[in-house]
Design an enzyme around this catalytic site. Structure first.
Site, PDB file in Angstrom:
ATOM      1  N   PRO A 163      -0.733  -2.670   5.346  1.00 20.54           N
ATOM      2  CA  PRO A 163       0.616  -2.666   6.136  1.00 20.54           C
ATOM      3  C   PRO A 163       0.358  -1.791   7.854  1.00 20.54           C
ATOM      4  CG  PRO A 163      -0.064  -1.052   4.108  1.00 20.54           C
ATOM      5  CD  PRO A 163      -0.631  -2.440   4.289  1.00 20.54           C
ATOM      6  N   ASN A 164       1.704  -2.119   8.119  1.00 24.33           N
ATOM      7  CA  ASN A 164       0.961  -1.058   9.414  1.00 24.33           C
ATOM      8  C   ASN A 164       0.195  -1.709  10.132  1.00 24.33           C
ATOM      9  OD1 ASN A 164       3.678   0.125   8.892  1.00 24.33           O
ATOM     10  ND2 ASN A 164       2.384   1.294   7.708  1.00 24.33           N
ATOM     11  N   ARG A 175       1.055   1.923  17.906  1.00 25.77           N
ATOM     12  CA  ARG A 175       1.225   2.985  17.057  1.00 25.77           C
ATOM     13  C   ARG A 175       0.218   3.655  17.056  1.00 25.77           C
ATOM     14  NH1 ARG A 175      -1.647   1.797  11.332  1.00 25.77           N
ATOM     15  NH2 ARG A 175      -0.949   3.892   9.582  1.00 25.77           N
ATOM     16  N   TYR A 199      -5.866   5.470  16.501  1.00 21.44           N
ATOM     17  CA  TYR A 199      -5.860   3.959  16.105  1.00 21.44           C
ATOM     18  C   TYR A 199      -6.206   3.472  17.471  1.00 21.44           C
ATOM     19  CZ  TYR A 199      -4.288   5.069  11.644  1.00 21.44           C
ATOM     20  OH  TYR A 199      -3.475   5.511  10.436  1.00 21.44           O
ATOM     21  N   ASN A 251      -9.362  -3.930   5.631  1.00 24.80           N
ATOM     22  CA  ASN A 251      -8.654  -1.939   5.568  1.00 24.80           C
ATOM     23  C   ASN A 251      -6.853  -2.845   5.130  1.00 24.80           C
ATOM     24  OD1 ASN A 251      -7.255  -0.550   7.383  1.00 24.80           O
ATOM     25  ND2 ASN A 251      -8.004  -0.496   8.990  1.00 24.80           N
ATOM     26  N   ALA A 275      -2.612   2.157   4.389  1.00 27.28           N
ATOM     27  CA  ALA A 275      -2.001   3.585   3.223  1.00 27.28           C
ATOM     28  C   ALA A 275      -2.887   2.994   1.774  1.00 27.28           C
ATOM     29  CB  ALA A 275      -1.230   3.726   3.498  1.00 27.28           C
ATOM     30  N   HIS A 310      -5.230   4.546  -0.270  1.00 29.76           N
ATOM     31  CA  HIS A 310      -4.919   5.800  -1.055  1.00 29.76           C
ATOM     32  C   HIS A 310      -3.971   6.065  -2.281  1.00 29.76           C
ATOM     33  CE1 HIS A 310      -6.427   6.945   2.908  1.00 29.76           C
ATOM     34  NE2 HIS A 310      -5.326   6.781   3.004  1.00 29.76           N
ATOM     35  N   ASP A 368      -7.972  -2.992  -9.321  1.00 28.43           N
ATOM     36  CA  ASP A 368      -8.325  -3.815 -10.362  1.00 28.43           C
ATOM     37  C   ASP A 368      -8.004  -4.681 -10.182  1.00 28.43           C
ATOM     38  OD1 ASP A 368      -7.947  -1.200 -12.030  1.00 28.43           O
ATOM     39  OD2 ASP A 368      -6.084  -2.715 -12.668  1.00 28.43           O
ATOM     40  N   GLU A 377     -15.188  -2.271   3.171  1.00 27.48           N
ATOM     41  CA  GLU A 377     -13.726  -1.485   2.857  1.00 27.48           C
ATOM     42  C   GLU A 377     -13.901  -0.968   4.447  1.00 27.48           C
ATOM     43  OE1 GLU A 377     -13.179   1.486   0.243  1.00 27.48           O
ATOM     44  OE2 GLU A 377     -11.074   2.417   1.768  1.00 27.48           O
ATOM     45  N   HIS A 404     -12.013   1.341   7.867  1.00 23.49           N
ATOM     46  CA  HIS A 404     -11.123   2.322   8.327  1.00 23.49           C
ATOM     47  C   HIS A 404     -11.269   1.859  10.424  1.00 23.49           C
ATOM     48  CE1 HIS A 404      -9.364   2.826   4.279  1.00 23.49           C
ATOM     49  NE2 HIS A 404     -10.201   2.914   4.005  1.00 23.49           N
ATOM     50  N   LEU A 405     -10.404   1.972  10.569  1.00 22.47           N
ATOM     51  CA  LEU A 405     -10.535   2.261  12.395  1.00 22.47           C
ATOM     52  C   LEU A 405     -10.924   3.862  12.680  1.00 22.47           C
ATOM     53  CD1 LEU A 405      -7.097   0.643  12.993  1.00 22.47           C
ATOM     54  CD2 LEU A 405     -10.046  -0.004  13.725  1.00 22.47           C
ATOM     55  N   SER A 406     -10.106   5.002  11.413  1.00 25.65           N
ATOM     56  CA  SER A 406     -10.189   6.485  12.146  1.00 25.65           C
ATOM     57  C   SER A 406     -10.748   6.983  11.098  1.00 25.65           C
ATOM     58  CB  SER A 406      -8.646   6.544  11.470  1.00 25.65           C
ATOM     59  OG  SER A 406      -7.923   6.378  10.496  1.00 25.65           O
ATOM     60  N   ARG A 432      -8.997  13.333   8.782  1.00 27.90           N
ATOM     61  CA  ARG A 432      -7.937  13.171   9.042  1.00 27.90           C
ATOM     62  C   ARG A 432      -6.776  14.319   7.620  1.00 27.90           C
ATOM     63  NH1 ARG A 432      -5.262   7.797   9.969  1.00 27.90           N
ATOM     64  NH2 ARG A 432      -3.841   9.200  10.668  1.00 27.90           N
ATOM     65  N   ARG A 449      -5.233  10.908   2.278  1.00 26.11           N
ATOM     66  CA  ARG A 449      -6.386  10.028   2.789  1.00 26.11           C
ATOM     67  C   ARG A 449      -7.364  10.515   3.043  1.00 26.11           C
ATOM     68  NH1 ARG A 449      -2.831   7.847   6.843  1.00 26.11           N
ATOM     69  NH2 ARG A 449      -1.212   9.011   7.454  1.00 26.11           N
TER      70      ARG A 449
END
Ligand code: DQA
Length: 146
Positions: free
Chosen positions: A11-12, A19, A24, A75, A78, A81, A88, A99, A101-103, A108, A112
């Site tokens: 999402p997002n 954003r 990001y 990625n 959210a 988390h 599962d 996995e 993550h950009l940030s 943070r 997170r």
């Protein structure tokens, strides 16, 4: 046969570029996809690059990767988390998965810091911006050729 990889974005991430650019960066998701395609070509990977704002769709795509015997770079945004269902699905299919993550999520907010995905991932890359996706493709290529 080209090795199969799904790069999945949660999402997002369709908002990348506009954003929170301070967090990001300026690259759009289309920019990230273009550099992933270049990298996949160089590695001889067949690439599906996708984004959804829906948890269940991500889970369906993990199941699809399992059926196809594909590797996954994800990625989860959210859902990282919050989603026991995603945990599962990864565990239940046994897909090799990196996995990304950009940030740097650990630098943070505390909400997170926990990931439901990390315990069932083959590896985790955080904080390196779009380059993290390219490193993840290197890693998944190595895993798939074992
Ligand atoms: C993110 C980090 C998550 O905490 C956040 O919810 C995102 C993006 C990242 O790429 O840094 O949507 O996954």
């Amino acid at each position: 046969m080209a090795r199969d990889v799904l790069v999945l974005n949660g999402p997002n991430l369709n908002l990348l570029g506009t954003r929170e650019p301070g967090v990001y960066g300026a690259a759009t998701l289309a920019d990230v996809e273009a550099s992933c395609r270049q990298k996949a070509d160089a590695l001889g990977l067949s690439l599906d690059f996708r984004q959804t704002n829906h948890e269940g769709v991500l889970i369906d795509w993990i199941h699809e990767a399992g059926r196809r015997g594909a590797g996954v770079v994800i990625n989860p945004g959210a859902y990282t988390h919050t989603s026991i269902a995603l945990h599962d699905a990864i565990k239940g299919t046994g897909v090799p998965l990196i996995e990304v993550h950009l940030s740097n999520v650990h630098a943070r907010e505390t909400f997170r810091h926990h990931s439901y995905v990390s315990p069932v991932a083959s590896g985790v890359i955080v904080g390196l911006g779009p380059q993290g996706y390219l490193l993840a493709l290197d890693a998944i290529a190595a895993i798939l050729s074992k």
